[in-house]
Design an enzyme around this catalytic site. Sequence first.
Site, PDB file in Angstrom:
ATOM      1  N   GLY A  16       0.781  -1.230   0.000  1.00 43.67           N
ATOM      2  CA  GLY A  16       0.000   0.000   0.000  1.00 43.67           C
ATOM      3  C   GLY A  16       0.814   1.281   0.000  1.00 43.67           C
ATOM      4  O   GLY A  16       0.410   2.292   0.569  1.00 43.67           O
ATOM      5  N   ASP A  71      -1.601   3.656  -9.643  1.00 44.44           N
ATOM      6  CA  ASP A  71      -1.410   4.574  -8.515  1.00 44.44           C
ATOM      7  C   ASP A  71      -1.789   6.006  -8.876  1.00 44.44           C
ATOM      8  O   ASP A  71      -2.233   6.769  -8.020  1.00 44.44           O
ATOM      9  CB  ASP A  71       0.030   4.527  -8.009  1.00 44.44           C
ATOM     10  N   CYS A 389     -16.344   0.407 -22.853  1.00 45.29           N
ATOM     11  CA  CYS A 389     -15.355   0.212 -23.910  1.00 45.29           C
ATOM     12  C   CYS A 389     -15.597  -1.110 -24.646  1.00 45.29           C
ATOM     13  O   CYS A 389     -16.513  -1.196 -25.463  1.00 45.29           O
ATOM     14  CB  CYS A 389     -13.948   0.325 -23.339  1.00 45.29           C
ATOM     15  N   GLU A 413     -11.664  -7.058 -34.397  1.00 48.55           N
ATOM     16  CA  GLU A 413     -10.603  -7.423 -33.457  1.00 48.55           C
ATOM     17  C   GLU A 413     -10.602  -8.935 -33.239  1.00 48.55           C
ATOM     18  O   GLU A 413      -9.552  -9.542 -33.034  1.00 48.55           O
ATOM     19  CB  GLU A 413     -10.827  -6.697 -32.121  1.00 48.55           C
ATOM     20  N   HIS A 523     -14.313   5.395 -20.867  1.00 45.90           N
ATOM     21  CA  HIS A 523     -14.172   4.776 -19.543  1.00 45.90           C
ATOM     22  C   HIS A 523     -14.617   5.750 -18.449  1.00 45.90           C
ATOM     23  O   HIS A 523     -13.792   6.485 -17.906  1.00 45.90           O
ATOM     24  CB  HIS A 523     -12.701   4.422 -19.288  1.00 45.90           C
ATOM     25  N   GLU A 525     -15.284   5.229 -15.450  1.00 46.48           N
ATOM     26  CA  GLU A 525     -14.711   4.901 -14.133  1.00 46.48           C
ATOM     27  C   GLU A 525     -13.472   5.730 -13.822  1.00 46.48           C
ATOM     28  O   GLU A 525     -13.154   5.960 -12.653  1.00 46.48           O
ATOM     29  CB  GLU A 525     -14.392   3.408 -14.035  1.00 46.48           C
TER      30      GLU A 525
END
Length: 551
Positions: A16, A71, A389, A413, A523, A525
Amino acid sequence: MPKFVFIAGGVMSGVGKGAACAAIGRIIQDHGYRVTAMKVDPYINVDAGTMNPVEHGEVFVTDDGDETDQDIGNYERFLGQSLGSVNYMTTGRVYQTVIQRERNLEYGGKTVEVVPHVPEEIIRRIMACQRVNKADVVMIEIGGTVGEYQNILFLEAARMMKMRNPKDVQIIMVSYLPIPGHTGEMKTKPTQNAVRTINSAGLQVDFILCRASRPIDEPRKRKISVFCNVGEDQVISAPDVRSIYEIPVNFEKENLGIKILKRFGLRSRKGGGNGRETWASFVRSIDNRGKPVRIGIVGKYFGSGDFTLSDTYLSVIEAVKHAAWSLSRQPSIDWVYADGFERDPKSIGELDRFDGIIVPGGFGSRGAEGKIMAIRWCRENRKPFLGICYGMQLATVEFARNVVGLKGANTTEIDGKTPHPVIHIMPEQESLVRQRKYGATMRLGAWPCRLAGKTASRRAYARQVDAQGGVSERHRHRYEFNNAYREQLRQAGLVIAGTSPDGLLVEVVEIKDHPFFVATQYHPELKSRPLDPHPLFTEFIRIAGGKKGRK
Ligand code: GLN
């Protein structure tokens, strides 16, 4: 004079360090300082974009289109700021610049050496990050653990900076204290050794954060103080927490913010407003456990040896949590292996145990048919669904196959010879891939999207859209919706809910007569923050948690 705090890891990775760096940034910010945070990754890769997700975890994309480490996502979530390419560096990136500069004769004919030229480039990048962000305090997390060959040059950069401006640089070590099961006693020796190792790089630590499953007790604090050459008040307890968002609150219990500032000769400023209280009350709201809302994430990047790894979907998971907490619901997230449905099609009914399903980003053919099965099940069973996505691309394929009846429809793809390439490679991407130019060449970063009126997405974003229904979201893809099929799919009921402002790129699709079925090429998120959850996730969770999908 700006200040710099380096965070280095002792004993082992994965305890962490990133969260600690983000949390310290947060508390200093709440003491009224402008803070920015940098991640230094010791690998040769120029960015995280080309790495296998299982190996590396999530690739976090910034507004300016850098493919960085997860991170950076933690820093953005804790600091409530958007960071950029200047906040991230790798050994590869540093060497690339040094070599380029040498080729341009910028070293004036000198012998270019690993030391000092490489650490100097590292320092130049740290200073540039400070300048661009106008930061009072720069947090710099050095990836890996001390003693690794790979991060020596970054420690050397820290040493050089500290030698030049001793009062402006601090070193914090995040160490791990094991508690062997047979004795139950917390051991400090590995930490003592790690501190010696960093000493041999010419650095004395200012604080030691003691990561362990429980708080460190007084006798062991004393021991670390004596053997590691720091005061007892510089040994900070960092026990396991239920949620990483508790970390700033825990650190402040030991007055870490004030202690760091004091060593810089600074004090807490009122400018922090009530940031500290805002954060603390957010953390209390996590504890306020409401009814659970069960979300299934259908993916494939989970396996790594004999444990389940969810790092690949970190931002998705965090976004679900932020949204659920803001609605006083308890997030309950579980993984669903997409390829399991391919092997055992009947098991698709298992999805019914969830209140909502997410099909997140992904690449390649493994698991894709299973995801398509999951999407179909959500569409037919009115289960709240959010596609992201690849999830949006496969939702388009599913609709083309099973609603429009386009047999064999696919994304190129997966199937370059499909009779119905409803998702195809973006024209400018084709030649890049042919030349094997994979690095940092996808459609990346923040792009504007315009949402159509009377759509579920427009309603969800209601408070954020501009007058034209415009929003800005981050992307990372090579393939796109094929406009040759737009009219046909639209007439069959697919709602084109969002496009690029010129209308050419399809960014959001929905279906009608469904409690919630929204899929985005971007995205969402990546922009969700604990104190500012993403509207699409909030709407998805609200509907998922509110009523059962089935009629
Ligand atoms: N593989 C798809 C593409 O390249 C989707 C990428 C993603 O989900 N991030 O377009």
